[in-house]
Design a protein around this motif. Structure first.
Motif, short mmCIF file in Angstrom:
data_model
loop_
_atom_site.label_atom_id
_atom_site.label_comp_id
_atom_site.label_asym_id
_atom_site.label_seq_id
_atom_site.Cartn_x
_atom_site.Cartn_y
_atom_site.Cartn_z
N ILE A 26 0.89 -1.17 0.00
CA ILE A 26 0.00 0.00 0.00
C ILE A 26 0.92 1.21 0.00
O ILE A 26 1.78 1.34 0.88
CB ILE A 26 -0.90 0.03 1.24
CG1 ILE A 26 -1.77 -1.22 1.31
CG2 ILE A 26 -1.75 1.30 1.26
CD1 ILE A 26 -2.53 -1.37 2.62
N PHE A 71 1.43 5.44 -0.25
CA PHE A 71 0.91 6.80 -0.13
C PHE A 71 1.89 7.74 -0.83
O PHE A 71 3.09 7.71 -0.54
CB PHE A 71 0.86 7.24 1.34
CG PHE A 71 -0.16 6.53 2.17
CD1 PHE A 71 -1.41 7.09 2.35
CD2 PHE A 71 0.12 5.33 2.78
CE1 PHE A 71 -2.36 6.47 3.15
CE2 PHE A 71 -0.81 4.70 3.58
CZ PHE A 71 -2.05 5.26 3.75
N LEU A 126 -2.76 5.10 -2.70
CA LEU A 126 -3.56 6.13 -2.05
C LEU A 126 -2.87 7.47 -2.30
O LEU A 126 -1.73 7.67 -1.88
CB LEU A 126 -3.70 5.85 -0.56
CG LEU A 126 -4.41 4.53 -0.23
CD1 LEU A 126 -4.32 4.24 1.24
CD2 LEU A 126 -5.86 4.58 -0.67
N THR A 133 -2.59 11.69 -2.27
CA THR A 133 -2.96 12.93 -1.61
C THR A 133 -2.76 14.07 -2.60
O THR A 133 -2.14 13.89 -3.64
CB THR A 133 -2.10 13.17 -0.36
OG1 THR A 133 -0.74 13.30 -0.76
CG2 THR A 133 -2.24 12.05 0.64
N LEU A 159 -5.38 9.08 6.84
CA LEU A 159 -5.58 7.76 6.21
C LEU A 159 -4.91 6.66 7.02
O LEU A 159 -5.48 5.58 7.20
CB LEU A 159 -5.04 7.77 4.78
CG LEU A 159 -5.86 8.57 3.77
CD1 LEU A 159 -5.10 8.72 2.46
CD2 LEU A 159 -7.19 7.88 3.52
#
Length: 91
Positions: A28, A30, A46, A48, A69
């Motif tokens: 995962i 970010f 994910l 931003t 998150l």
């Protein structure tokens, strides 16, 4: 594995994600940039929003959203494993 890199180009983070993928670990990631080296290796991405103001040296809004998150993921894991986690949370 959860990997965090604002730019998506942090060499250490990319090396860790490559190693995780080599060992068949789900990743995962970010980041604030959709087209980055890190996104090439992410199973779950994910994003931003990269918001930077002239008077700021760092991107606080983007980092705040990453923290939110991560907190949501943490709370989800804790609630699913409430039996084991209850002892840790009550301390």
């Amino acid at each position: 594995m959860i990997a965090i890199s604002f730019s998506g180009e942090s060499a250490e983070v990319i090396d860790c994600v490559k190693n995780a993928r080599k060992n068949k670990c789900k990743t995962i990631c970010f980041t604030a940039f959709m087209k980055s080296t890190l996104t090439d290796f992410a199973d779950v991405l994910l994003l931003t929003v990269p918001v930077k103001y002239r008077y700021q040296k760092i991107d606080i809004p983007s980092r705040t959203s990453i923290h939110a998150l991560l907190d949501a993921i943490y709370l989800n894991v804790i609630t699913k494993k409430s039996g084991k986690a209850a002892g840790f949370l009550s301390r």
